[in-house]
Design a protein around this motif. Structure first.
Motif, PDB file in Angstrom:
ATOM      1  N   LEU A 121       0.864  -1.178   0.000  1.00  0.00           N
ATOM      2  CA  LEU A 121       0.000   0.000   0.000  1.00  0.00           C
ATOM      3  C   LEU A 121       0.900   1.228   0.000  1.00  0.00           C
ATOM      4  CD1 LEU A 121      -2.329  -1.078   2.986  1.00  0.00           C
ATOM      5  CD2 LEU A 121      -2.612  -1.680   0.576  1.00  0.00           C
ATOM      6  N   GLN A 122       0.609   2.183  -0.864  1.00  0.00           N
ATOM      7  CA  GLN A 122       1.407   3.411  -0.916  1.00  0.00           C
ATOM      8  C   GLN A 122       0.492   4.619  -0.762  1.00  0.00           C
ATOM      9  OE1 GLN A 122       3.813   3.988  -4.425  1.00  0.00           O
ATOM     10  NE2 GLN A 122       4.760   5.858  -3.646  1.00  0.00           N
ATOM     11  N   PHE A 123       1.006   5.626  -0.032  1.00  0.00           N
ATOM     12  CA  PHE A 123       0.221   6.820   0.263  1.00  0.00           C
ATOM     13  C   PHE A 123       1.029   8.056  -0.136  1.00  0.00           C
ATOM     14  CE2 PHE A 123      -0.730   3.406   3.150  1.00  0.00           C
ATOM     15  CZ  PHE A 123      -2.117   3.370   3.180  1.00  0.00           C
ATOM     16  N   MET A 124       0.362   9.007  -0.792  1.00  0.00           N
ATOM     17  CA  MET A 124       1.010  10.252  -1.203  1.00  0.00           C
ATOM     18  C   MET A 124       0.050  11.408  -0.963  1.00  0.00           C
ATOM     19  SD  MET A 124       2.629   8.953  -4.852  1.00  0.00           S
ATOM     20  CE  MET A 124       3.652  10.399  -5.101  1.00  0.00           C
ATOM     21  N   VAL A 125       0.563  12.502  -0.416  1.00  0.00           N
ATOM     22  CA  VAL A 125      -0.237  13.715  -0.266  1.00  0.00           C
ATOM     23  C   VAL A 125       0.071  14.626  -1.449  1.00  0.00           C
ATOM     24  CG1 VAL A 125      -0.714  15.752   1.132  1.00  0.00           C
ATOM     25  CG2 VAL A 125      -0.273  13.548   2.244  1.00  0.00           C
ATOM     26  N   ARG A 126      -0.943  14.879  -2.245  1.00  0.00           N
ATOM     27  CA  ARG A 126      -0.806  15.761  -3.398  1.00  0.00           C
ATOM     28  C   ARG A 126      -2.003  16.708  -3.426  1.00  0.00           C
ATOM     29  NH1 ARG A 126       3.357  13.877  -2.692  1.00  0.00           N
ATOM     30  NH2 ARG A 126       4.807  12.850  -4.150  1.00  0.00           N
ATOM     31  N   GLU A 127      -1.717  18.005  -3.549  1.00  0.00           N
ATOM     32  CA  GLU A 127      -2.759  19.036  -3.546  1.00  0.00           C
ATOM     33  C   GLU A 127      -3.640  18.926  -2.302  1.00  0.00           C
ATOM     34  OE1 GLU A 127      -4.616  18.355  -7.342  1.00  0.00           O
ATOM     35  OE2 GLU A 127      -3.228  19.723  -8.363  1.00  0.00           O
ATOM     36  N   HIS A 128      -2.991  18.671  -1.184  1.00  0.00           N
ATOM     37  CA  HIS A 128      -3.633  18.574   0.132  1.00  0.00           C
ATOM     38  C   HIS A 128      -4.643  17.433   0.202  1.00  0.00           C
ATOM     39  CE1 HIS A 128      -3.957  20.277   4.121  1.00  0.00           C
ATOM     40  NE2 HIS A 128      -5.280  20.149   4.072  1.00  0.00           N
ATOM     41  N   ARG A 129      -4.458  16.420  -0.633  1.00  0.00           N
ATOM     42  CA  ARG A 129      -5.327  15.246  -0.610  1.00  0.00           C
ATOM     43  C   ARG A 129      -4.472  13.987  -0.518  1.00  0.00           C
ATOM     44  NH1 ARG A 129     -10.603  16.239  -2.022  1.00  0.00           N
ATOM     45  NH2 ARG A 129     -11.011  18.346  -2.826  1.00  0.00           N
ATOM     46  N   LEU A 130      -4.950  13.021   0.245  1.00  0.00           N
ATOM     47  CA  LEU A 130      -4.230  11.762   0.380  1.00  0.00           C
ATOM     48  C   LEU A 130      -4.665  10.800  -0.719  1.00  0.00           C
ATOM     49  CD1 LEU A 130      -2.193  10.167   2.207  1.00  0.00           C
ATOM     50  CD2 LEU A 130      -4.221   9.038   3.146  1.00  0.00           C
ATOM     51  N   VAL A 131      -3.728  10.495  -1.597  1.00  0.00           N
ATOM     52  CA  VAL A 131      -3.942   9.513  -2.656  1.00  0.00           C
ATOM     53  C   VAL A 131      -3.402   8.175  -2.161  1.00  0.00           C
ATOM     54  CG1 VAL A 131      -3.363   8.862  -5.028  1.00  0.00           C
ATOM     55  CG2 VAL A 131      -3.744  11.275  -4.437  1.00  0.00           C
ATOM     56  N   MET A 132      -4.129   7.100  -2.444  1.00  0.00           N
ATOM     57  CA  MET A 132      -3.683   5.772  -2.042  1.00  0.00           C
ATOM     58  C   MET A 132      -3.588   4.877  -3.260  1.00  0.00           C
ATOM     59  SD  MET A 132      -5.359   3.119   0.714  1.00  0.00           S
ATOM     60  CE  MET A 132      -4.667   1.489   0.976  1.00  0.00           C
ATOM     61  N   MET A 133      -2.514   4.056  -3.292  1.00  0.00           N
ATOM     62  CA  MET A 133      -2.302   3.105  -4.377  1.00  0.00           C
ATOM     63  C   MET A 133      -2.036   1.732  -3.782  1.00  0.00           C
ATOM     64  SD  MET A 133       0.056   5.720  -6.559  1.00  0.00           S
ATOM     65  CE  MET A 133       0.545   6.491  -5.009  1.00  0.00           C
ATOM     66  N   THR A 134      -2.855   0.757  -4.154  1.00  0.00           N
ATOM     67  CA  THR A 134      -2.720  -0.613  -3.678  1.00  0.00           C
ATOM     68  C   THR A 134      -2.202  -1.488  -4.806  1.00  0.00           C
ATOM     69  OG1 THR A 134      -4.505  -0.374  -2.067  1.00  0.00           O
ATOM     70  CG2 THR A 134      -3.983  -2.606  -2.783  1.00  0.00           C
ATOM     71  N   SER A 135      -1.228  -2.330  -4.481  1.00  0.00           N
ATOM     72  CA  SER A 135      -0.675  -3.266  -5.464  1.00  0.00           C
ATOM     73  C   SER A 135      -1.062  -4.680  -5.067  1.00  0.00           C
ATOM     74  CB  SER A 135       0.847  -3.140  -5.517  1.00  0.00           C
ATOM     75  OG  SER A 135       1.393  -4.120  -6.373  1.00  0.00           O
ATOM     76  N   MET A 136      -1.761  -5.378  -5.983  1.00  0.00           N
ATOM     77  CA  MET A 136      -2.247  -6.726  -5.702  1.00  0.00           C
ATOM     78  C   MET A 136      -1.734  -7.693  -6.761  1.00  0.00           C
ATOM     79  SD  MET A 136      -6.084  -6.212  -4.247  1.00  0.00           S
ATOM     80  CE  MET A 136      -5.862  -7.713  -3.329  1.00  0.00           C
ATOM     81  N   ARG A 137      -1.332  -8.883  -6.310  1.00  0.00           N
ATOM     82  CA  ARG A 137      -0.934  -9.899  -7.285  1.00  0.00           C
ATOM     83  C   ARG A 137      -2.159 -10.595  -7.859  1.00  0.00           C
ATOM     84  NH1 ARG A 137      -1.761 -14.957  -5.759  1.00  0.00           N
ATOM     85  NH2 ARG A 137      -2.066 -15.402  -3.550  1.00  0.00           N
ATOM     86  N   SER A 138      -3.263 -10.685  -7.068  1.00  0.00           N
ATOM     87  CA  SER A 138      -4.435 -11.444  -7.474  1.00  0.00           C
ATOM     88  C   SER A 138      -5.655 -10.916  -6.750  1.00  0.00           C
ATOM     89  CB  SER A 138      -4.224 -12.935  -7.140  1.00  0.00           C
ATOM     90  OG  SER A 138      -5.334 -13.712  -7.498  1.00  0.00           O
ATOM     91  N   ASN A 139      -6.799 -10.858  -7.447  1.00  0.00           N
ATOM     92  CA  ASN A 139      -8.018 -10.343  -6.832  1.00  0.00           C
ATOM     93  C   ASN A 139      -9.243 -11.059  -7.396  1.00  0.00           C
ATOM     94  OD1 ASN A 139      -9.015  -6.853  -6.183  1.00  0.00           O
ATOM     95  ND2 ASN A 139      -9.139  -8.639  -4.896  1.00  0.00           N
TER      96      ASN A 139
END
Length: 326
Positions: free
Chosen positions: A152-170
């Motif tokens: 799970l990766q989190f970044m604050v951009r333009e005062h908003r928290l963006v989240m990116m999840t990396s999954m091998r399988s779903n």
């Protein structure tokens, strides 16, 4: 083959995903059964609070909330999660001696004795522009039982928290709606902890698949058409961790108790966290078949959004009882 799916709500995303998998997916034969698969998929949820399906057949708020709290408790206990998701006890390879293999909770909250969620919060408080706010769920020692979610990766951009999840399988039918609920809730928890607004949510999947055994149910969902774009209420501003710990204690009381009443529970006085606790209690009442008490709980819920979910269950239970009496 790469696919990009983007929508405002989870229902719109599921509608797109089912359509693409059924129409363009390749046939595969994994160990869990035949399936259709898209690989190299990126999903964007523009409104992370639109995380609960409004379909009667696909709404999973009780089990999804239970799974989220299992993660936040740092637990790998199979009895705790199977109370909400019986699947965890249906496959003997999932757990050993009552502990779920590769459970997310210990890796999120005390991975190698480090609370990764807290580390991310502190990092983003110190440096909102950081690109290092990453939670690792995959471990090099994971062999046959690598978790479906890698990082799970989190970044604050333009005062908003963006989240990116990396999954091998779903698993699109069962896992996907649970994962989007839990991860966007974690996104909102961290956003509140850091003091920023909620940004978009991104979900990158190596294998997004629909098992053949679930295709008929997916077709039924598609036949319902498009659902209303309704979002969960926003989490209250400010540090959320005290009410989260109180909710975890309430969850345990409710799950382990029997024939409880509202007077037995030390509920918050009002608002968002009280409504979440009432959802947990509603799940308990559904399991115990206490429709009259369930209707009382529905009236206690402050949010129209949550109240409509519980009231729908009340109506369904009443219809089921009438049909069984005929």
């Amino acid at each position: 083959m790469r696919h990009f799916l983007s929508a405002d709500t989870i229902d719109d995303l599921m509608h797109e995903a089912y359509t693409h998998v059924l129409g363009e997916g390749v046939s595969i034969e994994p160990s869990n059964g035949a399936a259709k698969e898209l690989y190299g998929v990126l999903v964007e949820l523009k409104q992370p609070r639109a995380r609960v399906s409004r379909s009667q057949n696909r709404e999973r708020v009780f089990s999804a909330l239970g799974e989220l709290l299992w993660y936040l408790s740092g637990s790998d206990d199979v009895d705790q999660i199977s109370y909400y998701v019986p699947y965890y006890t249906s496959d003997p390879t999932i757990s050993v001696d009552g502990h779920v293999i590769g459970a997310y909770g210990p890796r999120l909250m005390r991975y190698d004795e480090v609370n990764q969620v807290e580390c991310v919060i502190q990092m983003l408080r110190r440096n909102p522009a950081s690109r290092n706010a990453v939670i690792q769920l995959f471990d090099h020692q994971d062999n046959k039982h690598a978790p479906c979610t890698l990082a799970l990766q989190f970044m604050v951009r333009e005062h908003r928290l963006v989240m990116m999840t990396s999954m091998r399988s779903n698993d699109l039918f069962w896992g996907f709606p649970h994962d989007l609920f839990a991860f966007t809730m974690i996104q909102e928890i961290i956003a509140r902890s850091v003091g920023v607004d909620l940004g978009h949510y991104y979900h990158s999947v190596g294998s997004l698949h629909l098992y053949n055994k679930d295709q008929e149910k997916a077709d039924v969902y598609l036949e319902e058409g498009w659902q209303d774009a309704v979002t969960m209420p926003p989490m209250p501003e400010g540090d959320p961790w005290e009410p989260i710990h109180n909710l975890l204690a309430l969850e345990r009381t409710i799950r382990l108790g029997s024939q409880l009443t509202l007077k037995d529970l030390q509920l918050p006085s009002q608002g968002y966290w009280r409504d979440l606790a009432l959802l947990l209690f509603a799940h308990k009442l559904i399991q115990e078949g206490r429709t009259v008490d369930l209707a009382m709980v529905a009236r206690e819920i402050n949010s129209d959004y949550f109240r409509s979910i519980v009231q729908d269950r009340v109506d369904r239970e009443r219809r089921r009882k009438i049909s069984s009496d005929i």
